[in-house]
Design an enzyme around this catalytic site. Structure first.
Site, PDB file in Angstrom:
ATOM      1  N   GLY A  13       0.825  -1.216   0.000  1.00 50.78           N
ATOM      2  CA  GLY A  13       0.000   0.000   0.000  1.00 50.78           C
ATOM      3  C   GLY A  13       0.849   1.251   0.000  1.00 50.78           C
ATOM      4  O   GLY A  13       1.857   1.315   0.690  1.00 50.78           O
ATOM      5  N   ARG A  74       0.981  -4.951  -5.663  1.00 48.16           N
ATOM      6  CA  ARG A  74       1.169  -6.216  -4.969  1.00 48.16           C
ATOM      7  C   ARG A  74       1.455  -7.211  -6.090  1.00 48.16           C
ATOM      8  O   ARG A  74       0.789  -7.199  -7.119  1.00 48.16           O
ATOM      9  CB  ARG A  74      -0.095  -6.555  -4.173  1.00 48.16           C
ATOM     10  CG  ARG A  74      -0.346  -5.445  -3.128  1.00 48.16           C
ATOM     11  CD  ARG A  74      -1.301  -5.832  -2.041  1.00 48.16           C
ATOM     12  NE  ARG A  74      -1.196  -4.891  -0.923  1.00 48.16           N
ATOM     13  CZ  ARG A  74      -2.036  -3.860  -0.736  1.00 48.16           C
ATOM     14  NH1 ARG A  74      -3.033  -3.646  -1.551  1.00 48.16           N
ATOM     15  NH2 ARG A  74      -1.871  -3.069   0.299  1.00 48.16           N
ATOM     16  N   ASP A 105       5.568  -5.406   5.862  1.00 47.76           N
ATOM     17  CA  ASP A 105       6.324  -6.644   6.115  1.00 47.76           C
ATOM     18  C   ASP A 105       6.156  -7.699   5.023  1.00 47.76           C
ATOM     19  O   ASP A 105       7.019  -8.566   4.875  1.00 47.76           O
ATOM     20  CB  ASP A 105       6.133  -7.188   7.534  1.00 47.76           C
ATOM     21  CG  ASP A 105       4.702  -7.299   7.952  1.00 47.76           C
ATOM     22  OD1 ASP A 105       3.829  -7.160   7.075  1.00 47.76           O
ATOM     23  OD2 ASP A 105       4.459  -7.536   9.144  1.00 47.76           O
ATOM     24  N   THR A 127       4.246   2.241   5.606  1.00 41.79           N
ATOM     25  CA  THR A 127       2.822   1.873   5.665  1.00 41.79           C
ATOM     26  C   THR A 127       2.128   2.777   6.674  1.00 41.79           C
ATOM     27  O   THR A 127       2.709   3.085   7.723  1.00 41.79           O
ATOM     28  CB  THR A 127       2.598   0.393   6.057  1.00 41.79           C
ATOM     29  OG1 THR A 127       1.239   0.247   6.494  1.00 41.79           O
ATOM     30  CG2 THR A 127       3.496  -0.092   7.158  1.00 41.79           C
ATOM     31  N   ASP A 129      -0.149   2.004   8.572  1.00 45.75           N
ATOM     32  CA  ASP A 129      -0.660   1.233   9.719  1.00 45.75           C
ATOM     33  C   ASP A 129       0.262   1.238  10.943  1.00 45.75           C
ATOM     34  O   ASP A 129      -0.166   0.870  12.035  1.00 45.75           O
ATOM     35  CB  ASP A 129      -0.890  -0.229   9.317  1.00 45.75           C
ATOM     36  CG  ASP A 129      -2.053  -0.397   8.350  1.00 45.75           C
ATOM     37  OD1 ASP A 129      -2.752   0.598   8.094  1.00 45.75           O
ATOM     38  OD2 ASP A 129      -2.250  -1.505   7.841  1.00 45.75           O
ATOM     39  N   ASP A 131       2.404  -0.897  11.662  1.00 52.62           N
ATOM     40  CA  ASP A 131       2.257  -2.258  12.214  1.00 52.62           C
ATOM     41  C   ASP A 131       3.491  -3.130  11.973  1.00 52.62           C
ATOM     42  O   ASP A 131       3.389  -4.351  11.949  1.00 52.62           O
ATOM     43  CB  ASP A 131       1.013  -2.930  11.608  1.00 52.62           C
ATOM     44  CG  ASP A 131       1.104  -3.080  10.096  1.00 52.62           C
ATOM     45  OD1 ASP A 131       1.986  -2.466   9.472  1.00 52.62           O
ATOM     46  OD2 ASP A 131       0.282  -3.833   9.531  1.00 52.62           O
ATOM     47  N   ARG A 173      -5.733  -2.750   8.879  1.00 53.33           N
ATOM     48  CA  ARG A 173      -6.239  -4.090   8.543  1.00 53.33           C
ATOM     49  C   ARG A 173      -6.210  -5.017   9.750  1.00 53.33           C
ATOM     50  O   ARG A 173      -7.175  -5.656  10.081  1.00 53.33           O
ATOM     51  CB  ARG A 173      -5.367  -4.656   7.422  1.00 53.33           C
ATOM     52  CG  ARG A 173      -6.011  -5.746   6.652  1.00 53.33           C
ATOM     53  CD  ARG A 173      -5.163  -6.247   5.512  1.00 53.33           C
ATOM     54  NE  ARG A 173      -3.957  -5.492   5.234  1.00 53.33           N
ATOM     55  CZ  ARG A 173      -3.414  -5.405   4.034  1.00 53.33           C
ATOM     56  NH1 ARG A 173      -3.986  -5.979   3.025  1.00 53.33           N
ATOM     57  NH2 ARG A 173      -2.282  -4.736   3.852  1.00 53.33           N
TER      58      ARG A 173
HETATM   59  P1  ADP Z   1       3.034  -4.847   2.521  1.00 50.82           P
HETATM   60  O1  ADP Z   1       4.438  -4.765   2.063  1.00 50.82           O
HETATM   61  O2  ADP Z   1       2.381  -3.500   2.652  1.00 50.82           O
HETATM   62  O3  ADP Z   1       2.885  -5.703   3.758  1.00 50.82           O
HETATM   63  P2  ADP Z   1       1.928  -7.000   0.925  1.00 50.82           P
HETATM   64  O4  ADP Z   1       1.791  -7.925   2.064  1.00 50.82           O
HETATM   65  O5  ADP Z   1       0.805  -6.918  -0.041  1.00 50.82           O
HETATM   66  O6  ADP Z   1       2.172  -5.500   1.356  1.00 50.82           O
HETATM   67  O7  ADP Z   1       3.274  -7.421   0.133  1.00 50.82           O
HETATM   68  C1  ADP Z   1       3.713  -6.652  -0.967  1.00 50.82           C
HETATM   69  C2  ADP Z   1       4.410  -7.557  -1.955  1.00 50.82           C
HETATM   70  O8  ADP Z   1       5.573  -8.147  -1.345  1.00 50.82           O
HETATM   71  C3  ADP Z   1       3.618  -8.767  -2.454  1.00 50.82           C
HETATM   72  O9  ADP Z   1       2.699  -8.482  -3.452  1.00 50.82           O
HETATM   73  C4  ADP Z   1       4.737  -9.656  -2.970  1.00 50.82           C
HETATM   74  O10 ADP Z   1       5.217  -9.215  -4.221  1.00 50.82           O
HETATM   75  C5  ADP Z   1       5.805  -9.442  -1.905  1.00 50.82           C
HETATM   76  N1  ADP Z   1       5.657 -10.487  -0.886  1.00 50.82           N
HETATM   77  C6  ADP Z   1       4.718 -10.558   0.079  1.00 50.82           C
HETATM   78  N2  ADP Z   1       4.843 -11.690   0.804  1.00 50.82           N
HETATM   79  C7  ADP Z   1       5.858 -12.372   0.257  1.00 50.82           C
HETATM   80  C8  ADP Z   1       6.475 -13.638   0.561  1.00 50.82           C
HETATM   81  N3  ADP Z   1       6.047 -14.430   1.541  1.00 50.82           N
HETATM   82  N4  ADP Z   1       7.533 -14.010  -0.202  1.00 50.82           N
HETATM   83  C9  ADP Z   1       7.968 -13.227  -1.205  1.00 50.82           C
HETATM   84  N5  ADP Z   1       7.424 -12.035  -1.534  1.00 50.82           N
HETATM   85  C10 ADP Z   1       6.398 -11.604  -0.807  1.00 50.82           C
HETATM   86  O1  F6P Z   2      -1.736  -1.546   4.897  1.00 47.31           O
HETATM   87  C1  F6P Z   2      -2.262  -0.294   4.604  1.00 47.31           C
HETATM   88  C2  F6P Z   2      -3.757  -0.394   4.314  1.00 47.31           C
HETATM   89  O2  F6P Z   2      -4.229   0.902   4.025  1.00 47.31           O
HETATM   90  C3  F6P Z   2      -4.591  -1.043   5.417  1.00 47.31           C
HETATM   91  O3  F6P Z   2      -4.842  -0.169   6.485  1.00 47.31           O
HETATM   92  C4  F6P Z   2      -5.821  -1.433   4.644  1.00 47.31           C
HETATM   93  O4  F6P Z   2      -6.503  -2.491   5.258  1.00 47.31           O
HETATM   94  C5  F6P Z   2      -5.239  -1.886   3.335  1.00 47.31           C
HETATM   95  O5  F6P Z   2      -3.993  -1.217   3.184  1.00 47.31           O
HETATM   96  C6  F6P Z   2      -6.116  -1.609   2.149  1.00 47.31           C
HETATM   97  O6  F6P Z   2      -5.442  -1.951   1.003  1.00 47.31           O
HETATM   98  P1  F6P Z   2      -5.959  -1.721  -0.499  1.00 47.31           P
HETATM   99  O7  F6P Z   2      -4.963  -0.823  -1.135  1.00 47.31           O
HETATM  100  O8  F6P Z   2      -5.926  -3.083  -1.105  1.00 47.31           O
HETATM  101  O9  F6P Z   2      -7.330  -1.130  -0.432  1.00 47.31           O
END
Ligand code: ADP
Ligand code: F6P
Length: 321
Positions: A13, A74, A105, A127, A129, A131, A173
């Site tokens: 995000g 993502r 993360d 982020t 959040d 978090d 979230r």
């Molecule tokens: P955030 O970084 O905000 O937590 P996501 O959880 O959507 O957001 O992760 C962002 C991107 O990081 C994913 O779309 C993917 O490309 C990569 N990613 C997430 N989890 C994994 C994983 N377990 N192993 C490898 N790449 C990952």
């Molecule tokens: O992680 C940041 C965040 O804004 C969360 O607070 C929320 O649940 C989520 O992303 C929403 O993501 P999307 O971009 O898929 O609507």
């Protein structure tokens, strides 16, 4: 091994301050004589060779802008072996021998995988959040809180004029950090977060008690992670007899100009990430701990648990009467 060409990407995000982080990475790396490649749309840019070379002026006029000039995404494909081998091919072709990943993360997991495949990566927490366990602060949190606070201040006017209860859902979230601090800043009667169990009857009792001292309108802040804000609001109206309305703030919290705090911390973190890569150190995340910029092994960072600020939660409850 010395890193000569850094790739920088934003992932997950978007968050206000990501641009300030990218700017800092680019300028810090160029100052050290490294090359910088901007990778577009998160890990998808590595997979698809969707990149742009970054020079000093490529990051002009972005420090004050929300969103991310590199776009974000993502990328489920990056989690597959095929996706990883395409990404490695792009790194090889472009000479990228180190990466900075700004994200949450999930993005760190990708950075760890890439590091394990021989491209040292450093993560920067981005982020709204807040978090991420290893760090006290994530880029975007302050801006998002300020946006949420401004929006709730506006809702208060209507709540006050109509003598209603306004229930506001803020983002988060799985986490209530944004809800908690926003709740304190707007003087919410109740703050509901996924980290702490609550009973609607306690909220109702508190509202009834404060009514006795003359209170006529109410603000309740609910973290997204709780879910069911419409049903909750109906229930509050039913149990208190006070006309109630729900508002979901949504993505408005992710946009807008970053605050001073976000710009400064993003600049510090970008600089620290480049410092690490310039020494050939990867598989790390930078973090803010007790006002100091520090760094952790990505794996260790991902194992940590973030405590919820119960002291602040207690204060929120005690003074909102
Ligand atoms: P955030 O970084 O905000 O937590 P996501 O959880 O959507 O957001 O992760 C962002 C991107 O990081 C994913 O779309 C993917 O490309 C990569 N990613 C997430 N989890 C994994 C994983 N377990 N192993 C490898 N790449 C990952
Ligand atoms: O992680 C940041 C965040 O804004 C969360 O607070 C929320 O649940 C989520 O992303 C929403 O993501 P999307 O971009 O898929 O609507």
């Amino acid at each position: 091994m010395e890193v000569k060409t850094i790739g920088v990407l934003t992932s997950g995000g978007d968050a206000p301050g990501m641009n300030a982080a990218v700017r800092s990475v680019v300028r810090s790396a160029l100052a050290k004589g490294m090359k910088v490649v901007g990778i577009k749309r998160g890990y998808n840019g590595l997979i698809n060779n969707d990149v742009v070379e970054m020079d000093l002026r490529s990051v002009s006029d972005i420090i004050h802008r929300g969103g991310t000039i590199l776009y974000t995404a993502r990328s489920p494909e990056f989690k597959t072996e095929e996706g990883m081998s395409k990404a490695l091919k792009t790194c090889k072709e472009l000479g990228i021998d180190g990466c900075v990943v700004v994200g949450g993360d999930g993005s760190y997991r990708g950075a760890r995988d890439l590091s394990l495949h021989g491209i040292p990566c450093v993560g920067i927490p981005g982020t709204i959040d807040n978090d991420i366990s290893c760090t006290d602060y994530t880029i975007g949190f302050d801006s998002a809180m300020n946006t949420a606070m401004e929006m709730v201040d506006k809702l208060r006017d209507t709540a006050q004029s109509h003598e209603r209860c306004t229930v506001v859902e803020v983002m988060g979230r799985h986490a209530g950090h944004l809800a908690l601090q926003t709740g304190i800043a707007v003087g919410a009667t109740a703050v509901l977060v996924p980290e702490v169990e609550f009973d609607i009857n306690d909220v109702v009792a508190k509202m009834k008690k404060t009514q006795l001292s003359g209170k006529k309108h109410f603000i309740i802040v609910v973290a997204e992670g709780i879910g069911g804000v419409d049903e909750f609001t109906k229930k509050i109206e039913e149990l208190t007899g006070i006309e109630s309305r729900a508002t979901v703030l949504g993505h408005v919290q992710r946009g807008g100009n970053p605050t001073v705090r976000d710009r400064v911390i993003a600049s510090q973190m970008g600089f620290a990430a480049v410092e690490l890569l310039s020494k050939g150190i990867g598989n790390r995340v930078v973090a803010l701990r007790d006002s100091e910029i520090v760094d952790f092994d990505i794996y260790e960072a991902l194992q940590m648990k973030k405590p919820f600020n119960m002291e602040l939660y207690k204060i929120a409850n005690e003074i909102s009467i």
